[in-house]
Design a protein around this motif. Structure first.
Motif, PDB file in Angstrom:
ATOM      1  N   MET A   1      26.147 100.600 -21.108  1.00 35.41           N
ATOM      2  CA  MET A   1      26.239  99.367 -21.874  1.00 35.41           C
ATOM      3  C   MET A   1      27.315  98.472 -21.253  1.00 35.41           C
ATOM      4  O   MET A   1      28.424  98.907 -20.989  1.00 35.41           O
ATOM      5  N   ALA A   2      26.996  97.221 -21.032  1.00 30.90           N
ATOM      6  CA  ALA A   2      27.929  96.272 -20.428  1.00 30.90           C
ATOM      7  C   ALA A   2      28.998  95.859 -21.430  1.00 30.90           C
ATOM      8  O   ALA A   2      28.753  95.789 -22.632  1.00 30.90           O
ATOM      9  N   PHE A   3      30.179  95.588 -20.910  1.00 30.35           N
ATOM     10  CA  PHE A   3      31.279  95.120 -21.741  1.00 30.35           C
ATOM     11  C   PHE A   3      30.996  93.695 -22.201  1.00 30.35           C
ATOM     12  O   PHE A   3      30.617  92.841 -21.408  1.00 30.35           O
ATOM     13  N   THR A   4      31.177  93.441 -23.493  1.00 32.38           N
ATOM     14  CA  THR A   4      30.972  92.109 -24.056  1.00 32.38           C
ATOM     15  C   THR A   4      32.318  91.473 -24.342  1.00 32.38           C
ATOM     16  O   THR A   4      33.136  92.039 -25.054  1.00 32.38           O
ATOM     17  N   SER A   5      32.533  90.298 -23.798  1.00 33.09           N
ATOM     18  CA  SER A   5      33.738  89.521 -24.083  1.00 33.09           C
ATOM     19  C   SER A   5      33.430  88.507 -25.166  1.00 33.09           C
ATOM     20  O   SER A   5      32.276  88.097 -25.345  1.00 33.09           O
ATOM     21  N   GLN A   6      34.480  88.105 -25.887  1.00 30.77           N
ATOM     22  CA  GLN A   6      34.333  87.035 -26.869  1.00 30.77           C
ATOM     23  C   GLN A   6      35.233  85.877 -26.462  1.00 30.77           C
ATOM     24  O   GLN A   6      36.354  86.079 -26.006  1.00 30.77           O
ATOM     25  N   TYR A   7      34.708  84.674 -26.628  1.00 26.34           N
ATOM     26  CA  TYR A   7      35.433  83.454 -26.300  1.00 26.34           C
ATOM     27  C   TYR A   7      35.413  82.521 -27.501  1.00 26.34           C
ATOM     28  O   TYR A   7      34.554  82.635 -28.376  1.00 26.34           O
ATOM     29  N   PHE A   8      36.347  81.579 -27.487  1.00 28.86           N
ATOM     30  CA  PHE A   8      36.498  80.633 -28.582  1.00 28.86           C
ATOM     31  C   PHE A   8      36.614  79.227 -28.012  1.00 28.86           C
ATOM     32  O   PHE A   8      37.274  79.021 -26.990  1.00 28.86           O
ATOM     33  N   THR A   9      35.984  78.280 -28.686  1.00 25.86           N
ATOM     34  CA  THR A   9      36.059  76.884 -28.281  1.00 25.86           C
ATOM     35  C   THR A   9      35.722  76.021 -29.484  1.00 25.86           C
ATOM     36  O   THR A   9      35.290  76.528 -30.523  1.00 25.86           O
TER      37      THR A   9
END
Length: 180
Positions: free
Chosen positions: A1-9
């Motif tokens: 399973m690929a690592f999921t990043s979270q971003y904010f904008t």
């Protein structure tokens, strides 16, 4: 399973000509292209992007075209420009394939910490006395960070029109806590 990043904008305001007054772009097309390219320079297809309001000022077709060019699983915390005069979600926003239904308020966990998200800055927020963080938009970098609360809009000088990670957004705030 690929690592999921979270971003904010926040506050992309795709197509909103009034934004050109305070942004370094000649046309809304130039602004839109830069915002799309900046977004896609950090976000991968499986990543989550929390957009804290005022996504697009375009009509439905153009908004959908821009949305489809942006990488990631997009989640919207509604801003004032995402709503019509009756307070309903504008059709051009509601028709998009958001990862979750757009909402006026959201929470998530980042690095084991609670993050409260709203389009508007709040002086206090859920669990603020227990160390939660608060991210918002709307102010277009006119409000300074306050405790564990900060603007994450594209207009913030430290963000360069690009979505940012929780760590990047909170790094200088954490440094200030250590000094205090």
């Amino acid at each position: 399973m690929a690592f999921t990043s979270q971003y904010f904008t926040a506050d992309t305001h795709f197509g909103h000509a009034l934004m050109l007054k305070d942004r370094p772009f000649s046309t809304t097309n130039e602004m839109d292209r830069h915002l799309i390219d900046s977004w896609n320079s950090v976000v991968r297809d499986g990543d989550i992007v929390w957009h804290l309001g005022d996504f697009s000022y375009h009509d439905e077709a153009r908004t959908k075209s821009i949305f489809s060019q942006l990488k990631g699983r997009k989640r919207l915390v509604l801003g004032n420009h995402d709503l019509d005069n009756r307070g309903d979600v504008r059709k051009s926003i509601a028709s998009l394939a958001w990862d979750q239904e757009p909402t006026h308020y959201a929470e998530c966990k980042q690095d084991g910490e609670r993050v409260i998200m709203n389009h508007y800055a709040q002086r206090t927020w859920s669990a603020s006395v227990h160390g939660s963080w608060h991210l918002y938009g709307h102010s277009h970098a006119r409000l300074p960070a306050y405790g564990r609360s900060r603007d994450c809009g594209v207009d913030c000088p430290d963000l360069g029109f690009t979505p940012a990670s929780f760590r990047a957004l909170t790094a200088s705030m954490r440094d200030a806590e250590v000094v205090a």
